[in-house]
Design an enzyme around this catalytic site. Sequence first.
Site, PDB file in Angstrom:
ATOM      1  N   SER A 156     -33.958  33.259  13.079  1.00 48.49           N
ATOM      2  CA  SER A 156     -33.125  34.282  12.444  1.00 48.49           C
ATOM      3  C   SER A 156     -31.876  33.635  11.880  1.00 48.49           C
ATOM      4  O   SER A 156     -31.358  32.649  12.432  1.00 48.49           O
ATOM      5  CB  SER A 156     -32.727  35.358  13.459  1.00 48.49           C
ATOM      6  OG  SER A 156     -31.756  36.229  12.918  1.00 48.49           O
ATOM      7  N   TYR A 159     -29.072  37.312  21.642  1.00 42.05           N
ATOM      8  CA  TYR A 159     -30.140  37.213  20.646  1.00 42.05           C
ATOM      9  C   TYR A 159     -29.930  35.971  19.786  1.00 42.05           C
ATOM     10  O   TYR A 159     -30.865  35.212  19.534  1.00 42.05           O
ATOM     11  CB  TYR A 159     -30.160  38.471  19.786  1.00 42.05           C
ATOM     12  CG  TYR A 159     -31.159  38.441  18.658  1.00 42.05           C
ATOM     13  CD1 TYR A 159     -32.519  38.559  18.905  1.00 42.05           C
ATOM     14  CD2 TYR A 159     -30.740  38.308  17.335  1.00 42.05           C
ATOM     15  CE1 TYR A 159     -33.440  38.539  17.867  1.00 42.05           C
ATOM     16  CE2 TYR A 159     -31.651  38.285  16.293  1.00 42.05           C
ATOM     17  CZ  TYR A 159     -33.000  38.402  16.565  1.00 42.05           C
ATOM     18  OH  TYR A 159     -33.913  38.381  15.529  1.00 42.05           O
TER      19      TYR A 159
END
Length: 265
Positions: free
Chosen positions: A146, A159
């Site tokens: 990501s 995350y």
Amino acid sequence: MTNWLNLDDKVAVVTGAASGIGSYIAREFSRNGANVVVADMKVETRFAEDGIYHCHCDITKREDVDMLIRQTLETFGKLDILVNNAGINLPRLLVDYRGERPEYELNEKDFDLMMAVNVKGTFLCAQAAAREMIKRKQGVIINISSECGQEGSVGQSCYAATKAAIMGFTRSWGKELGNFGIRVVGIAPGIVEKTNLRSDAYNEALAYTRNTTVEGLNTNYVKSIPLGREGKLDEIAYLAAFLASDRASYITGTTINISGGKSRG
């Protein structure tokens, strides 16, 4: 060669592919002639109507992962491509400094869950797949990271850490497995069109961590993304299909950012 990518008769396992980015990648592989295994906790083990094989799998459990690879080999006879896509994002503050929503402060349970799915699951799947790929001295492992793992993000520290770990895996495994003809590449999407990840519950948690309302979450991408829009799920799938193909045969050990320029502008 029947198409430019030449994925005909390749066998690809895509984790977390029952919805979102994973489902688009699975369909793109299938459209390009590959045999695809959708590995997800939300599916029953069977051939679906679209001809794609579904395998119920919890990637945090080694026995499930071993079963996934075993069933792939029993069904298709080989494994050429693994896409580590399964992941979970729970927006959490390191400290709930306002003291209003303690459930949105990072705790051990949420930390362990994100680490288990995003990091441990990626490791288990890659290890099991690599064992088989080494035997044939060929294969491609694609890790979905990501932009958040590259840049960090308010309310998403855990995350971001998991996605940064995946980029570390990609670099290291690319070095370890290159001698066996195995490529390891990463994809780091930025903001993309709505998926199950961006649910109402997700938006509520994210809004609190950013001290705003759901309505106040920034959706004006013109200012933050040079291309002026969010990414399309198809665009992520196109990149994955290219990286899985021999057209990308000299790309390994790196993560490709696909965020409309957001991380670089």
